[in-house]
Design a protein around this motif. Structure first.
Motif, mmCIF file in Angstrom:
data_model
loop_
_atom_site.group_PDB
_atom_site.id
_atom_site.type_symbol
_atom_site.label_atom_id
_atom_site.label_comp_id
_atom_site.label_asym_id
_atom_site.label_seq_id
_atom_site.Cartn_x
_atom_site.Cartn_y
_atom_site.Cartn_z
ATOM 1 N N VAL A 26 -93.079 -62.913 36.491
ATOM 2 C CA VAL A 26 -92.723 -61.554 36.904
ATOM 3 C C VAL A 26 -91.329 -61.202 36.372
ATOM 4 C CG1 VAL A 26 -92.236 -60.042 38.863
ATOM 5 C CG2 VAL A 26 -94.173 -61.619 38.956
ATOM 6 N N TYR A 27 -91.242 -60.032 35.733
ATOM 7 C CA TYR A 27 -89.974 -59.537 35.199
ATOM 8 C C TYR A 27 -89.403 -58.428 36.083
ATOM 9 C CZ TYR A 27 -86.674 -57.193 32.067
ATOM 10 O OH TYR A 27 -85.559 -56.601 31.528
ATOM 11 N N ASN A 28 -90.160 -57.345 36.249
ATOM 12 C CA ASN A 28 -89.681 -56.213 37.037
ATOM 13 C C ASN A 28 -90.817 -55.709 37.926
ATOM 14 O OD1 ASN A 28 -88.688 -53.860 38.112
ATOM 15 N ND2 ASN A 28 -87.893 -53.043 36.184
ATOM 16 N N PRO A 29 -90.785 -56.028 39.211
ATOM 17 C CA PRO A 29 -91.869 -55.595 40.100
ATOM 18 C C PRO A 29 -91.996 -54.082 40.204
ATOM 19 C CG PRO A 29 -90.570 -57.334 41.122
ATOM 20 C CD PRO A 29 -89.821 -56.902 39.900
ATOM 21 N N ALA A 30 -90.900 -53.366 40.011
ATOM 22 C CA ALA A 30 -90.949 -51.904 40.117
ATOM 23 C C ALA A 30 -91.862 -51.303 39.058
ATOM 24 C CB ALA A 30 -89.547 -51.314 40.018
ATOM 25 N N GLU A 57 -94.735 -62.793 29.165
ATOM 26 C CA GLU A 57 -95.940 -63.575 28.932
ATOM 27 C C GLU A 57 -96.085 -63.941 27.462
ATOM 28 O OE1 GLU A 57 -99.608 -61.794 30.439
ATOM 29 O OE2 GLU A 57 -98.379 -60.376 31.573
ATOM 30 N N ALA A 58 -96.902 -64.959 27.232
ATOM 31 C CA ALA A 58 -97.405 -65.253 25.893
ATOM 32 C C ALA A 58 -98.907 -65.024 25.943
ATOM 33 C CB ALA A 58 -97.086 -66.682 25.492
ATOM 34 N N ARG A 59 -99.353 -63.992 25.294
ATOM 35 C CA ARG A 59 -100.795 -63.746 25.130
ATOM 36 C C ARG A 59 -101.053 -63.096 23.795
ATOM 37 N NH1 ARG A 59 -102.523 -58.527 28.736
ATOM 38 N NH2 ARG A 59 -100.793 -58.429 30.227
ATOM 39 N N GLY A 60 -102.133 -62.352 23.650
ATOM 40 C CA GLY A 60 -102.634 -61.910 22.346
ATOM 41 C C GLY A 60 -101.614 -61.392 21.361
ATOM 42 N N ALA A 61 -100.735 -60.503 21.786
ATOM 43 C CA ALA A 61 -99.762 -59.894 20.873
ATOM 44 C C ALA A 61 -98.490 -60.717 20.748
ATOM 45 C CB ALA A 61 -99.428 -58.484 21.347
ATOM 46 N N GLY A 62 -98.481 -61.922 21.299
ATOM 47 C CA GLY A 62 -97.308 -62.775 21.206
ATOM 48 C C GLY A 62 -96.446 -62.687 22.452
ATOM 49 N N VAL A 63 -95.245 -63.213 22.343
ATOM 50 C CA VAL A 63 -94.318 -63.232 23.470
ATOM 51 C C VAL A 63 -93.649 -61.876 23.602
ATOM 52 C CG1 VAL A 63 -92.217 -64.259 24.417
ATOM 53 C CG2 VAL A 63 -93.898 -65.700 23.251
ATOM 54 N N ARG A 64 -93.852 -61.245 24.747
ATOM 55 C CA ARG A 64 -93.183 -59.984 25.032
ATOM 56 C C ARG A 64 -93.447 -59.617 26.487
ATOM 57 N NH1 ARG A 64 -96.568 -55.481 24.996
ATOM 58 N NH2 ARG A 64 -98.606 -55.698 23.990
ATOM 59 N N ILE A 65 -93.002 -58.440 26.877
ATOM 60 C CA ILE A 65 -93.198 -57.963 28.238
ATOM 61 C C ILE A 65 -94.529 -57.202 28.322
ATOM 62 C CG2 ILE A 65 -92.308 -56.406 30.021
ATOM 63 C CD1 ILE A 65 -89.489 -57.092 29.048
ATOM 64 N N TYR A 66 -95.355 -57.590 29.282
ATOM 65 C CA TYR A 66 -96.651 -56.966 29.512
ATOM 66 C C TYR A 66 -96.688 -56.432 30.953
ATOM 67 C CZ TYR A 66 -98.311 -59.677 25.428
ATOM 68 O OH TYR A 66 -98.500 -60.219 24.179
ATOM 69 N N PHE A 72 -84.668 -65.347 31.968
ATOM 70 C CA PHE A 72 -84.934 -64.083 31.277
ATOM 71 C C PHE A 72 -84.142 -63.982 29.977
ATOM 72 C CE2 PHE A 72 -86.283 -61.583 35.338
ATOM 73 C CZ PHE A 72 -87.466 -62.298 35.368
ATOM 74 N N ALA A 73 -82.922 -64.479 29.974
ATOM 75 C CA ALA A 73 -82.121 -64.454 28.751
ATOM 76 C C ALA A 73 -82.796 -65.310 27.676
ATOM 77 C CB ALA A 73 -80.711 -64.954 29.041
ATOM 78 N N TRP A 74 -83.303 -66.462 28.094
ATOM 79 C CA TRP A 74 -84.034 -67.305 27.144
ATOM 80 C C TRP A 74 -85.301 -66.611 26.671
ATOM 81 C CZ3 TRP A 74 -89.010 -69.172 27.585
ATOM 82 C CH2 TRP A 74 -89.412 -70.085 26.607
ATOM 83 N N ALA A 75 -86.049 -65.979 27.597
ATOM 84 C CA ALA A 75 -87.293 -65.296 27.226
ATOM 85 C C ALA A 75 -87.036 -64.198 26.213
ATOM 86 C CB ALA A 75 -87.955 -64.717 28.478
ATOM 87 N N ALA A 94 -93.549 -59.152 45.371
ATOM 88 C CA ALA A 94 -93.094 -59.806 44.151
ATOM 89 C C ALA A 94 -91.641 -59.461 43.836
ATOM 90 C CB ALA A 94 -93.991 -59.394 42.982
ATOM 91 N N ARG A 95 -90.947 -60.477 43.306
ATOM 92 C CA ARG A 95 -89.581 -60.282 42.842
ATOM 93 C C ARG A 95 -89.435 -60.997 41.493
ATOM 94 N NH1 ARG A 95 -85.839 -63.801 46.966
ATOM 95 N NH2 ARG A 95 -86.666 -62.226 48.416
ATOM 96 N N PRO A 96 -88.405 -60.679 40.722
ATOM 97 C CA PRO A 96 -88.227 -61.336 39.422
ATOM 98 C C PRO A 96 -88.205 -62.860 39.548
ATOM 99 C CG PRO A 96 -86.762 -59.460 39.605
ATOM 100 C CD PRO A 96 -87.379 -59.637 40.961
ATOM 101 N N GLY A 97 -88.927 -63.506 38.645
ATOM 102 C CA GLY A 97 -88.996 -64.960 38.638
ATOM 103 C C GLY A 97 -90.211 -65.527 39.325
ATOM 104 N N ASP A 98 -90.989 -64.702 40.040
ATOM 105 C CA ASP A 98 -92.221 -65.177 40.651
ATOM 106 C C ASP A 98 -93.288 -65.428 39.586
ATOM 107 O OD1 ASP A 98 -91.112 -65.019 43.178
ATOM 108 O OD2 ASP A 98 -91.950 -63.032 43.608
#
Length: 366
Positions: free
Chosen positions: A326-330, A336-345, A242-245, A303-307
């Motif tokens: 998976v970042y935060n199951p809650a 992800e890397a998709r249309g808007a670039g690398v970020r949290i979706y 996650f730190a790298w992401a 799901a848990r972080p890292g899945d």
């Protein structure tokens, strides 16, 4: 991702017309470390396959040439490929687009089975319809191709779409070996396989090229739910990913991107796992198959972080075309890397898709 020697089996089977199990595997000298990695997991032992551009694709590393025919042949020796009625060709093309396989391959089967419906009679074994399904096989793999609310073994659209579904479910997009296995599943005959491939290439024409939107490597049969006895990734390793992401946030989505300037979906996830010493195959579908040996499937509620989350997109309903971390199951969020670039979706964006699977990777060492 396998050595050339490991690919000689299917090549010999295609060329000589012998069963895969009878094909001799040549010996290749490799470095001890590489040999050990092959022993542990041959799918992840080597770098990316050669990329072939696929229109509308969401990741690179996807695509291989449909293998050529070998010998023996039977039908195609005395019955050349016939013209395809326009209505039937339209169905081949539509079904191929739906399941992301070459229409020429469907046409090769249609030619070998019934001459595209010209000889559409129940066979002596009981096979029926344009693509000649047995009742039991159609019950398991038949689909409603013309969207009339029912599956009819005698309906041309249902028959052709069902053939495309059956081929993809039988592994036709898993390299040359997958094509061989899928055609064997369709008809247990070496000469039949070679006839179908001969007809398929006949419809491509002399200057044609037939590309399968699939993976050259074979990462497993995709059966079962993995090995739940594997310990999960430690929280420290997940935190490192996650730190790298977070440092990649804002970088663009790049088809074929594996970093560091941009990524596609599987390129990003693969790079994240490399930060903790785990090497994965190149594509979402290959990683999904790889997870059957190196992780286990869980319910979305677990799901848990890292899945990892896999979903079907451009590769048709039976194959993973997108992968998420998976970042935060809650909050149902993912890197992800998709249309808007690398970020949290939100991974729940794909919750309604035909394929929507969650996998937990074991605490592996490289």
């Amino acid at each position: 991702m396998k050595l050339l020697a490991l690919l000689l089996g299917p090549a010999l089977a295609l060329t000589l017309g012998v069963p895969l199990g009878a094909a001799a595997i040549a010996t290749t000298v490799v470095a001890p470390a590489v040999a050990e990695q092959i022993r542990i997991d041959p799918c992840s032992a080597y770098p990316d396959q050669t990329n072939i551009d696929i229109t509308g694709g969401e990741e690179a590393g996807v695509g291989f040439a449909l293998p050529k025919w070998g010998s023996p042949r039977f039908q195609s020796l005395h019955s050349p490929a016939q013209t395809i009625p326009a209505r039937i060709k339209a169905l081949y093309v539509a079904a191929a687009n739906r399941y992301r396989i070459p229409w020429q391959l469907l046409a090769g089967i249609g030619m070998a089975e019934t001459r595209h419906g010209r000889n559409n009679h129940t066979s002596s074994a009981g096979a029926q319809g344009l693509m000649q399904f047995m009742r039991g096989t159609f019950a398991a793999y038949g689909v409603d191709g013309n969207h009339d609310g029912r599956r009819d073994i005698h309906n041309d659209a249902d028959s052709i779409y069902s053939a495309a579904n059956y081929l993809t479910r039988s592994g036709v997009t898993r390299g040359a070996t997958g094509v061989v296995r899928a055609l064997w599943a369709y008809n247990h005959s070496v000469s039949y396989r070679n006839d179908v491939l001969f007809y398929a290439w006949s419809y491509a024409g002399k200057a044609g090229q037939i590309v399968v939107a699939g993976d050259q490597e074979d990462c497993g049969d995709g059966l079962g739910d993995g090995n739940p006895s594997l310990p999960p990734l430690t929280s420290g390793r997940v935190a490192k990913m996650f730190a790298w992401a977070a440092r990649q946030r804002g970088k663009p989505y790049v088809w074929g991107g594996t970093g560091p300037r941009g990524y596609d979906c599987s390129g990003f996830v693969g790079a994240a796992f490399r930060q903790i010493g785990i090497r994965m195959p190149r594509t979402a579908e290959s990683i999904r198959l790889w997870a059957h040996k190196n992780g286990y499937r869980i319910r979305p509620s677990q799901a848990r972080p890292g899945d990892l989350v896999f979903t079907n997109t451009w590769r048709g309903p039976n194959k993973a075309g997108h992968i998420m971390l998976v970042y935060n199951p809650a909050t149902h969020t993912s890197w992800e890397a998709r249309g808007a670039g690398v970020r949290i979706y939100h991974y729940t964006d794909f919750a309604g898709h035909h394929l929507y699977e969650f996998w937990r990777i074991g605490n592996l060492t490289d």
